[in-house]
Design a protein around this motif. Structure first.
Motif, short mmCIF file in Angstrom:
data_model
loop_
_atom_site.label_atom_id
_atom_site.label_comp_id
_atom_site.label_asym_id
_atom_site.label_seq_id
_atom_site.Cartn_x
_atom_site.Cartn_y
_atom_site.Cartn_z
N ARG A 8 65.47 -7.46 -11.41
CA ARG A 8 65.98 -8.84 -11.46
C ARG A 8 64.84 -9.81 -11.20
O ARG A 8 64.13 -9.69 -10.20
CB ARG A 8 67.08 -9.03 -10.41
CG ARG A 8 67.72 -10.42 -10.46
CD ARG A 8 68.75 -10.63 -9.35
NE ARG A 8 68.05 -10.88 -8.09
CZ ARG A 8 68.20 -10.17 -6.97
NH1 ARG A 8 69.03 -9.14 -6.93
NH2 ARG A 8 67.54 -10.46 -5.87
N LYS A 9 64.68 -10.79 -12.12
CA LYS A 9 63.68 -11.82 -11.90
C LYS A 9 64.29 -12.90 -11.03
O LYS A 9 65.36 -13.41 -11.32
CB LYS A 9 63.20 -12.42 -13.22
CG LYS A 9 62.06 -13.39 -13.03
CD LYS A 9 61.43 -13.82 -14.33
CE LYS A 9 60.27 -14.75 -14.03
NZ LYS A 9 59.66 -15.25 -15.24
N ASN A 10 63.61 -13.21 -9.96
CA ASN A 10 64.08 -14.22 -9.01
C ASN A 10 63.60 -15.60 -9.41
O ASN A 10 62.66 -15.75 -10.18
CB ASN A 10 63.59 -13.87 -7.60
CG ASN A 10 64.04 -12.48 -7.19
OD1 ASN A 10 65.20 -12.12 -7.32
ND2 ASN A 10 63.09 -11.66 -6.73
N ASP A 11 64.27 -16.61 -8.90
CA ASP A 11 63.93 -18.01 -9.22
C ASP A 11 62.48 -18.35 -8.88
O ASP A 11 61.87 -19.20 -9.54
CB ASP A 11 64.86 -18.98 -8.50
CG ASP A 11 66.29 -18.90 -9.02
OD1 ASP A 11 66.48 -18.44 -10.17
OD2 ASP A 11 67.22 -19.29 -8.29
N ASP A 12 61.91 -17.69 -7.87
CA ASP A 12 60.53 -18.00 -7.47
C ASP A 12 59.49 -17.21 -8.27
O ASP A 12 58.31 -17.27 -7.99
CB ASP A 12 60.34 -17.76 -5.97
CG ASP A 12 60.48 -16.31 -5.56
OD1 ASP A 12 60.78 -15.45 -6.44
OD2 ASP A 12 60.29 -16.01 -4.37
N GLY A 13 59.95 -16.44 -9.29
CA GLY A 13 59.03 -15.69 -10.13
C GLY A 13 58.79 -14.26 -9.70
O GLY A 13 58.20 -13.49 -10.44
N THR A 14 59.24 -13.92 -8.50
CA THR A 14 59.12 -12.53 -8.07
C THR A 14 60.18 -11.69 -8.77
O THR A 14 61.10 -12.21 -9.39
CB THR A 14 59.26 -12.39 -6.54
OG1 THR A 14 60.57 -12.87 -6.16
CG2 THR A 14 58.18 -13.19 -5.81
N VAL A 15 60.04 -10.38 -8.64
CA VAL A 15 60.97 -9.44 -9.26
C VAL A 15 61.51 -8.51 -8.18
O VAL A 15 60.75 -8.04 -7.34
CB VAL A 15 60.26 -8.63 -10.37
CG1 VAL A 15 61.16 -7.56 -10.93
CG2 VAL A 15 59.78 -9.56 -11.47
N THR A 16 62.80 -8.26 -8.22
CA THR A 16 63.43 -7.34 -7.27
C THR A 16 63.86 -6.09 -8.03
O THR A 16 64.61 -6.16 -9.00
CB THR A 16 64.66 -7.99 -6.60
OG1 THR A 16 64.23 -9.18 -5.92
CG2 THR A 16 65.31 -7.05 -5.62
N ILE A 17 63.36 -4.95 -7.56
CA ILE A 17 63.73 -3.67 -8.15
C ILE A 17 65.00 -3.19 -7.45
O ILE A 17 65.05 -3.16 -6.22
CB ILE A 17 62.60 -2.63 -7.97
CG1 ILE A 17 61.30 -3.15 -8.58
CG2 ILE A 17 63.00 -1.29 -8.58
CD1 ILE A 17 60.09 -2.28 -8.27
N PRO A 18 66.02 -2.81 -8.22
CA PRO A 18 67.26 -2.36 -7.58
C PRO A 18 67.05 -1.07 -6.79
O PRO A 18 66.18 -0.25 -7.11
CB PRO A 18 68.22 -2.15 -8.74
CG PRO A 18 67.40 -2.11 -9.96
CD PRO A 18 66.10 -2.78 -9.67
N VAL A 19 67.86 -0.90 -5.76
CA VAL A 19 67.71 0.24 -4.85
C VAL A 19 67.81 1.57 -5.59
O VAL A 19 67.08 2.51 -5.28
CB VAL A 19 68.69 0.14 -3.65
CG1 VAL A 19 70.12 0.34 -4.09
CG2 VAL A 19 68.29 1.12 -2.56
N TRP A 20 68.71 1.67 -6.58
CA TRP A 20 68.84 2.95 -7.30
C TRP A 20 67.52 3.32 -7.98
O TRP A 20 67.13 4.49 -8.00
CB TRP A 20 69.97 2.91 -8.33
CG TRP A 20 69.71 2.01 -9.50
CD1 TRP A 20 70.14 0.72 -9.66
CD2 TRP A 20 68.92 2.30 -10.66
NE1 TRP A 20 69.67 0.19 -10.85
CE2 TRP A 20 68.92 1.15 -11.49
CE3 TRP A 20 68.21 3.42 -11.08
CZ2 TRP A 20 68.24 1.09 -12.70
CZ3 TRP A 20 67.54 3.36 -12.30
CH2 TRP A 20 67.56 2.21 -13.09
N ALA A 21 66.80 2.30 -8.51
CA ALA A 21 65.54 2.55 -9.19
C ALA A 21 64.45 2.94 -8.19
O ALA A 21 63.66 3.85 -8.44
CB ALA A 21 65.12 1.34 -10.00
N VAL A 22 64.40 2.22 -7.07
CA VAL A 22 63.42 2.55 -6.03
C VAL A 22 63.62 3.99 -5.57
O VAL A 22 62.66 4.77 -5.46
CB VAL A 22 63.52 1.58 -4.84
CG1 VAL A 22 62.65 2.05 -3.68
CG2 VAL A 22 63.14 0.16 -5.27
#
Length: 82
Positions: A28-42
């Motif tokens: 998921r791309k966050n509003d501040d430009g960072t990206v969050t990897i979902p827990v299942w993927a991690v």
């Protein structure tokens, strides 16, 4: 030899680029430009990176074999050219 190196470097870049596209498509791309990897993927990717190839499930081995076949194809083309 430089030509082979460049072809393999190009392939390595394509493989890395493909992986990054996959990673970002699952994140998921966050509003501040960072990206969050979902827990299942991690969890999955952590397991995979900490598992020797020989211990991977067959479908995950096949994914690695697909990438290996790309390297073999570059080498085969280079040998035919010589």
């Amino acid at each position: 030899m430089n030509d082979l190196r460049e072809k393999l470097a190009d392939l390595a870049h394509k493989q890395w680029s493909g992986w990054m596209k996959h990673l970002f498509s699952k994140s998921r791309k966050n509003d501040d430009g960072t990206v969050t990897i979902p827990v299942w993927a991690v969890e999955r990717w952590t397991r995979q990176m900490n598992t020797d190839y020989k211990e991977l499930p067959e479908e995950e081995k096949e994914s690695d074999r697909k990438e290996a076949r790309k390297v073999i194809q570059v080498l085969r083309e280079e040998m035919e050219r010589c």
